[in-house]
Motif scaffolding. Structure first.
Motif: not given
Length: 437
Positions: A149-161, A432-436, A18-25
């Motif tokens: 906002h993105a969970p650790a290990g998925h930040r590259g995908y989130a920024l690419g999207f 620096p904080v675990a993304g949730t 939801k966060t990623l979709g709203l930000a991208a749109l």
């Protein structure tokens, strides 16, 4: 950016999507508001400048007002980044889309030169400056907001999207302009229909503001607020004093990203008509196809960032950039039947657009992250995007391969920058904080 843990990253939750979709749109709608001006530059030049002025001069002044939007990016971006680092990411993230949409709406209802004389171009200039300031704050804020906002290990995908969403705004603008050209006659467009895309931009802005009210502040900023770390001093002063080493790769990689966008999205469609004699309809169909595959390339690049690291991904796509553009121009020059396929491959090869943000968010610590990115990105982008198109168009009569040679040079800049700074910059996670979410 490379994960050192063997643990499988937690999957995206519904809240993350939801966060990623709203930000991208929201980003796509805001980029539409900024770019729609260029599709109607010729029309605006006839409406907002004296009719006795030579046509070439009117068009030049109209494009000059458009370029002013780029030149206004650094000041607006720096000011908005200051408040993003001190008051919160979400507040500025929502403000930027309002600052973009309101001028777009006002352009759609403002009087022309025939009604108020020279006040018309002056008012148009002021509105474009405000839009430039808004987009200067949007992109860095969006990168940081999504990364934090993105969970650790998925930040590259989130920024690419997210980058795919931002570039999708170009496609929305092109589709809107094409639809109006098919529905209305040139006289109707000049009379009243030119206002519709700007009014639509105002509607998009209202939608964007409404969408972003559902977003929550990033966990990183909330943690800093709890520890009273967000308001230590002027963030930009800290960037200039303590993080000068990070500024150089940030600016160099911004130039690589900008070069890919300028060549692929701006220059090539123009050259397809002026140099290679294609019709406007054929050119639009091909460029729209290319933008779709550019969006896909951004997402793929983001996935690679999560697997092999941001610096390695930037190096890989810096190598692919001139290869993809070279294939496209080989087909254009030879007049082959595979131009569509070549355009799609070139779009995939421009994935550096989706990889660079992951490097940028890793270069600066959280408390000055938006200011660091905004300062370096907007200054480099403003200078490069204002200068490069004129240079390439001016050199195109000298050689049709000029865009390929330019991309080869910029690809080399990306490879060298990634190889040199990737081994010297701290390999910190972007948050620096675990993304949730």
């Amino acid at each position: 950016m490379t994960a050192h843990s063997t643990a499988r990253p937690a999957p995206f939750s519904r809240s993350d999507y939801k966060t990623l979709g709203l930000a991208a749109l929201g980003g796509a709608l805001e980029i539409y508001d900024f770019i729609i001006f260029v599709f109607f530059a010729l029309t605006l030049s006839q409406l907002f400048f004296p009719p006795e002025m030579p046509e070439w001069l009117r068009l030049l002044q109209s494009f000059g007002i458009f370029v002013t939007g780029y030149l206004a990016r650094p000041l607006g971006g720096i000011l908005m980044a200051h408040f993003a680092d001190r008051l919160g990411r979400k507040k500025v993230f929502s403000l930027s889309i309002l600052m973009m949409a309101l001028p777009c709406l006002l352009i759609g209802i403002m009087p022309t030169y025939a009604q108020i004389g020279y006040f018309a171009p002056l008012l148009l200039l002021a509105l474009r400056i405000l839009q430039g300031a808004a987009v200067g704050g949007e992109v860095p804020s969006a990168w940081v907001f999504v990364a934090e906002h993105a969970p650790a290990g998925h930040r590259g995908y989130a920024l690419g999207f997210l980058q795919a969403g931002l570039t999708f705004g170009y496609l929305i603008g092109a589709l809107t302009a094409t639809f109006l050209a098919q529905v209305f006659t040139p006289a109707e467009v000049l009379d009243y229909a030119w206002r519709y895309p700007f009014l639509l931009g105002g509607v998009f802005g209202v939608i964007g503001v409404w969408l972003r009210r559902w977003l929550s502040e990033t966990p990183v900023f909330m943690a800093m607020e709890a520890q009273r770390e967000a308001r230590v001093e002027l963030p930009l002063r800290t960037v200039l004093r303590d993080h000068r080493l990070a500024m150089l790769p940030a600016m160099l990689l911004t130039c690589v990203l900008t070069s890919a966008v300028v060549v692929f999205v701006v220059i090539t469609p123009t050259m397809m008509q002026k140099t290679f004699g294609m019709t406007a309809g054929h050119t639009f169909a091909l460029s729209a196809l290319g933008i779709v595959f550019l969006n896909i390339g951004c997402v793929i690049a983001g996935r690679l960032v999560d697997r092999i690291g941001a610096w390695r991904t930037v190096m890989l796509y810096s190598l692919l950039l001139p290869l993809g553009i070279g294939l496209l121009y080989t087909c254009l020059i030879s007049g082959g039947d595979w131009i569509g396929l070549a355009y799609a491959i070139a779009g995939l090869c421009c994935g550096v657009v989706g990889a660079v943000p992951s490097v940028m968010v890793s270069l600066f610590p959280a408390r000055i992250r938006v200011s660091g990115i905004s300062f370096t990105y907007n200054i480099a982008y403003a200078a490069w995007a204002s200068f490069t198109p004129l240079l390439l168009i001016g050199l195109m009569p000298w050689s049709p391969w000029i865009c390929v040679m330019f991309c080869a040079v910029m690809g080399a800049v990306g490879v060298v920058s990634a190889a040199y700074f990737g081994s010297r910059m701290p390999r910190a996670e972007p948050c620096p904080v675990a993304g949730t979410a």
